[in-house]
Scaffold this active site. Structure first.
Site, PDB file in Angstrom:
ATOM      1  N   GLY A  45     -18.376   7.171 127.365  1.00  0.00           N
ATOM      2  CA  GLY A  45     -18.886   8.310 126.868  1.00  0.00           C
ATOM      3  C   GLY A  45     -19.322   9.429 127.923  1.00  0.00           C
ATOM      4  N   GLN A  50     -23.718  16.208 131.606  1.00  0.00           N
ATOM      5  CA  GLN A  50     -23.567  15.508 132.837  1.00  0.00           C
ATOM      6  C   GLN A  50     -22.631  15.702 133.801  1.00  0.00           C
ATOM      7  OE1 GLN A  50     -22.922  11.877 130.053  1.00  0.00           O
ATOM      8  NE2 GLN A  50     -23.840  10.952 131.557  1.00  0.00           N
ATOM      9  N   CYS A  95     -25.856   4.591 131.539  1.00  0.00           N
ATOM     10  CA  CYS A  95     -25.458   5.945 131.547  1.00  0.00           C
ATOM     11  C   CYS A  95     -24.857   6.284 132.829  1.00  0.00           C
ATOM     12  CB  CYS A  95     -26.708   6.851 131.135  1.00  0.00           C
ATOM     13  SG  CYS A  95     -26.406   8.593 131.252  1.00  0.00           S
ATOM     14  N   LEU A  96     -23.647   7.182 132.930  1.00  0.00           N
ATOM     15  CA  LEU A  96     -23.075   7.375 134.201  1.00  0.00           C
ATOM     16  C   LEU A  96     -24.188   8.337 134.866  1.00  0.00           C
ATOM     17  CD1 LEU A  96     -19.618   8.427 133.030  1.00  0.00           C
ATOM     18  CD2 LEU A  96     -20.241   6.343 134.474  1.00  0.00           C
ATOM     19  N   HIS A 137     -26.181   8.285 121.768  1.00  0.00           N
ATOM     20  CA  HIS A 137     -26.717   8.292 123.008  1.00  0.00           C
ATOM     21  C   HIS A 137     -25.999   9.761 123.593  1.00  0.00           C
ATOM     22  CE1 HIS A 137     -26.639   6.677 127.465  1.00  0.00           C
ATOM     23  NE2 HIS A 137     -25.959   7.781 127.566  1.00  0.00           N
ATOM     24  N   GLU A 138     -24.584  10.094 123.301  1.00  0.00           N
ATOM     25  CA  GLU A 138     -24.178  11.334 123.741  1.00  0.00           C
ATOM     26  C   GLU A 138     -24.426  12.686 123.263  1.00  0.00           C
ATOM     27  OE1 GLU A 138     -22.630  11.210 126.625  1.00  0.00           O
ATOM     28  OE2 GLU A 138     -22.125   8.966 126.585  1.00  0.00           O
ATOM     29  N   HIS A 141     -27.724  13.638 124.735  1.00  0.00           N
ATOM     30  CA  HIS A 141     -27.619  14.477 126.165  1.00  0.00           C
ATOM     31  C   HIS A 141     -27.756  15.792 125.697  1.00  0.00           C
ATOM     32  CE1 HIS A 141     -26.936  11.772 129.391  1.00  0.00           C
ATOM     33  NE2 HIS A 141     -26.146  10.791 128.677  1.00  0.00           N
TER      34      HIS A 141
HETATM   35  C1  QAP Z   1     -23.108   5.692 126.905  1.00  0.00           C
HETATM   36  O1  QAP Z   1     -22.530   5.072 128.942  1.00  0.00           O
HETATM   37  C2  QAP Z   1     -23.283   4.583 125.944  1.00  0.00           C
HETATM   38  O2  QAP Z   1     -24.637   2.159 135.193  1.00  0.00           O
HETATM   39  C3  QAP Z   1     -21.770   5.759 127.822  1.00  0.00           C
HETATM   40  O3  QAP Z   1     -22.794   1.854 137.218  1.00  0.00           O
HETATM   41  C4  QAP Z   1     -24.058   3.516 126.622  1.00  0.00           C
HETATM   42  O4  QAP Z   1     -20.106   5.123 129.959  1.00  0.00           O
HETATM   43  C5  QAP Z   1     -22.549   4.429 124.859  1.00  0.00           C
HETATM   44  C6  QAP Z   1     -21.459   3.222 133.497  1.00  0.00           C
HETATM   45  C7  QAP Z   1     -24.102   2.455 126.003  1.00  0.00           C
HETATM   46  C8  QAP Z   1     -22.654   3.059 124.183  1.00  0.00           C
HETATM   47  C9  QAP Z   1     -23.399   2.117 124.925  1.00  0.00           C
HETATM   48  C10 QAP Z   1     -22.938   2.904 133.583  1.00  0.00           C
HETATM   49  C11 QAP Z   1     -20.730   3.135 134.324  1.00  0.00           C
HETATM   50  C12 QAP Z   1     -21.050   3.703 132.158  1.00  0.00           C
HETATM   51  C13 QAP Z   1     -23.438   2.577 135.003  1.00  0.00           C
HETATM   52  C14 QAP Z   1     -21.535   4.784 129.806  1.00  0.00           C
HETATM   53  C15 QAP Z   1     -22.296   2.469 136.077  1.00  0.00           C
HETATM   54  C16 QAP Z   1     -21.206   2.610 135.693  1.00  0.00           C
HETATM   55  C17 QAP Z   1     -21.979   4.370 130.932  1.00  0.00           C
HETATM   56 CO    CO Z   2     -25.437   8.934 129.119  1.00  0.00          CO
END
Ligand code: QAP
Ligand code: CO
Length: 174
Positions: A45, A50, A95-96, A137-138, A141
């Site tokens: 996501g 972001q 989270c990215l 989550h999004e 943001h």
């Molecule tokens: C949000 O999160 C989310 O730390 C999206 O090193 C999170 O795409 C939705 C990511 C949990 C549902 C459940 C995080 C990639 C990606 C990191 C992400 C990383 C590399 C997070």
């Molecule tokens: Co995020």
């Protein structure tokens, strides 16, 4: 368009995103640049803030049960309105914009979402499971809220300390 991920503690992540009014080429260019960036960074996501764009734009690509993320799974969401939230679930989120940190977060289990697609058409979906969590989550943001804001205050302070220490160590010259 060459986009990059804005990372915590960058203040831009605290901005409130504004509604999209024009469903024009510019919007399509943003969406078309967000998708490969999300895939390259192993995201499921991504919200426009972001990448430093304070508009109510988010994309999701929830993996299948086999872990694949085909482009058919891509959902582009503009101007979302969340409603009919119910139930509770806990998921270890990341989270990215907060790389390498993961923590259990409580969310609603179910929700419904009204939104627009890239052409401005009205859309509706019902979500549970990981899709529901990712939407919440999004959506946060767009309001300038990060998942780390949902930690208890003691855990949050522990995070701030450790994360800033980690950034300092990673940035210092060898
Ligand atoms: C949000 O999160 C989310 O730390 C999206 O090193 C999170 O795409 C939705 C990511 C949990 C549902 C459940 C995080 C990639 C990606 C990191 C992400 C990383 C590399 C997070
Ligand atoms: Co995020």
């Amino acid at each position: 368009m060459n986009l990059s991920i804005v990372e915590y503690p960058d203040k831009r992540l605290r901005e409130k995103s504004l509604r999209v009014e024009k469903f024009d080429l510019k919007l399509h260019e943003i969406l078309d640049a967000m998708y490969p960036l999300m895939m390259q960074t192993n995201g499921i996501g991504l919200a426009a803030i972001q990448v430093g764009i304070a508009q109510e734009i988010l994309i999701l690509n929830i993996p299948d049960d086999d872990g694949e993320q085909p482009k058919e799974n891509l959902i582009e969401i503009i101007n979302p309105v969340l409603s009919n939230t119910r139930g509770e679930s806990t998921y270890q989120e990341g989270c990215l914009s907060v790389p390498s940190f993961y923590e259990d977060i409580n969310r609603f289990e179910f929700l419904t979402l009204n939104y627009q697609d890239r052409d401005g058409n009205t859309q509706y979906l019902e979500a549970d499971g990981l899709l529901s969590i990712a939407i919440q989550h999004e959506y946060d943001h767009l309001l300038g809220i990060l998942f780390i804001d949902k930690l208890t205050s003691s855990r949050r302070r522990k995070f701030e300390k450790e994360y800033k220490k980690m950034l300092k160590e990673n940035k210092s010259p060898k």
